[in-house]
Design a protein around this motif. Sequence first.
Motif, short mmCIF file in Angstrom:
data_model
loop_
_atom_site.label_atom_id
_atom_site.label_comp_id
_atom_site.label_asym_id
_atom_site.label_seq_id
_atom_site.Cartn_x
_atom_site.Cartn_y
_atom_site.Cartn_z
N MET A 1 -1.65 3.82 -4.78
CA MET A 1 -1.16 3.45 -3.45
C MET A 1 -1.41 4.59 -2.48
SD MET A 1 0.65 1.01 -1.77
CE MET A 1 1.50 0.17 -3.10
N HIS A 5 -1.85 1.66 2.62
CA HIS A 5 -1.49 0.43 1.92
C HIS A 5 -0.02 0.09 2.13
CE1 HIS A 5 -5.01 1.11 -1.13
NE2 HIS A 5 -5.42 0.89 0.11
N LYS A 6 0.25 -1.18 2.15
CA LYS A 6 1.62 -1.64 2.37
C LYS A 6 1.93 -2.78 1.40
CE LYS A 6 4.59 -3.74 5.95
NZ LYS A 6 4.63 -4.18 7.36
N VAL A 7 3.06 -2.69 0.72
CA VAL A 7 3.49 -3.74 -0.21
C VAL A 7 4.39 -4.71 0.55
CG1 VAL A 7 4.76 -4.25 -2.32
CG2 VAL A 7 3.35 -2.19 -2.18
N ASN A 9 7.04 -6.64 0.17
CA ASN A 9 8.12 -6.92 -0.77
C ASN A 9 9.22 -7.80 -0.20
OD1 ASN A 9 9.25 -5.07 0.96
ND2 ASN A 9 9.30 -3.41 -0.53
N TYR A 67 1.86 -15.15 -5.47
CA TYR A 67 3.01 -14.33 -5.07
C TYR A 67 4.17 -15.16 -4.51
CZ TYR A 67 -0.01 -10.27 -5.71
OH TYR A 67 -0.82 -9.31 -6.24
N ARG A 79 6.23 -8.80 -8.87
CA ARG A 79 5.14 -8.15 -8.18
C ARG A 79 5.04 -8.66 -6.75
NH1 ARG A 79 0.67 -11.07 -12.10
NH2 ARG A 79 1.31 -13.20 -11.65
N HIS A 80 4.31 -7.90 -5.93
CA HIS A 80 4.16 -8.24 -4.52
C HIS A 80 2.72 -7.97 -4.09
CE1 HIS A 80 8.56 -8.37 -4.17
NE2 HIS A 80 8.57 -7.24 -4.85
N THR A 82 -0.26 -6.43 -1.96
CA THR A 82 -0.51 -5.17 -1.27
C THR A 82 -1.64 -5.37 -0.28
OG1 THR A 82 0.15 -3.90 -3.23
CG2 THR A 82 -1.10 -2.73 -1.53
N ASP A 84 -3.94 -3.65 3.22
CA ASP A 84 -4.38 -2.44 3.91
C ASP A 84 -3.94 -2.57 5.36
OD1 ASP A 84 -5.72 -0.39 5.21
OD2 ASP A 84 -7.57 -0.62 4.06
N PRO A 91 -5.80 -8.09 2.30
CA PRO A 91 -5.39 -7.55 0.99
C PRO A 91 -6.34 -6.46 0.54
CG PRO A 91 -5.30 -9.95 0.97
CD PRO A 91 -5.98 -9.55 2.25
N GLU A 95 -6.73 -6.36 -5.21
CA GLU A 95 -6.14 -7.70 -5.31
C GLU A 95 -7.21 -8.72 -5.67
OE1 GLU A 95 -3.12 -8.65 -5.29
OE2 GLU A 95 -1.91 -7.17 -4.21
#
Length: 370
Positions: A1, A5-7, A9, A67, A79-80, A82, A84, A91, A95
Amino acid sequence: MTHDHKVLNDDLAARRYFAKFARITRMMASVAQEMEADQSLATRETEILSGYAGAIAATFQALSLKYLVAGRITGPARRHLTIDLHESGFPIYQELVAMANDAAQAAQHLAGMAPEADLKDRMIRQIVGARTIPTDLQYALSQRLYFEALAAGGLFWPQMHPVAEWTGDRPQGRRGYTLHWAVYDSQLNVPVVYILDLEDSGRTALPKDEGRWAQVQAHLLAQSVGGLKLVTIAKGFDTDFDDLHPKRLRRIHLGPMYSTAFTLQTGPIREVLDEARAPAGEDWALAWTVEDLESTRVELEKGWFSTTERQVFALDPFSGRGADLGATRMSRAIILPQRPFQVLAEKDPEGFREVRKFVVGHSGRVMVYG
């Protein structure tokens, strides 16, 4: 990560993200049609881009199923998605790699899963009988639907291998072809489409020449890197294949996507989206860049026993940009809903004056400005 990057959630945020891209991918084909209408694209190029846009849409649909419930279960399967968040909005590359791996084993997964009707029946019985939310069963159903989507095919993979389409016979017994392929750029995290027009002077038609065609496919995919200039790609191809003559090469970047809810942006686009204060689903803009390289003439290169034809490519003559750009021309466009466009038109930042604007109305109709 990485910091880029951003999850996602938050399940509700993830659903809004997929809903946003469902609208964006629908607009891609409409934009291609508008570009065909003003002769920026040929009819076949519009069809090619529309096909890849449909594949991108199918990929987002599959990921949304993957998801859909995965963030609400407990254990290692939680899981989630991710994405950019910097100069992409899509994604991350990993992914799509994971999705491609899942697709290779989709049949095996489906064979071991309960049928959709059975899962729904058990969900209803748990809701009515136990009066509890059947999260585990919801997850099982979402995964079944995900693997069914993968098995159905038609998705955008990390590599979309080259396809050759015959475009007619040329003088001197040559054959004309349009080759097209696409990649999900691992550095930029955006889909990129390539279209190459060439002439074939080989004895056997290119798609039927198994050895040569396999080498062409491998060569083109290896060179499909965003950091390479078009002139570098075209010259390398021209040098490696003496009986294939590249006449025109196009590269179309279908992104980045900018959104106040999901990405970080700088400069005028940040100010436009911030000031627009658009409602959910309309707070976005998608960049669309087309690079074009054309052959202007042919030079003959003499060897010991033969003479080989080499292409001379035209570079943009204005202010030396062609040498830096590595292309004959580059055109930039942006797709955005009405409210962000209104702010963009009012602010009229200098960097966007030569950018074509494709504005999506509330009815879904696309209007062109610039």
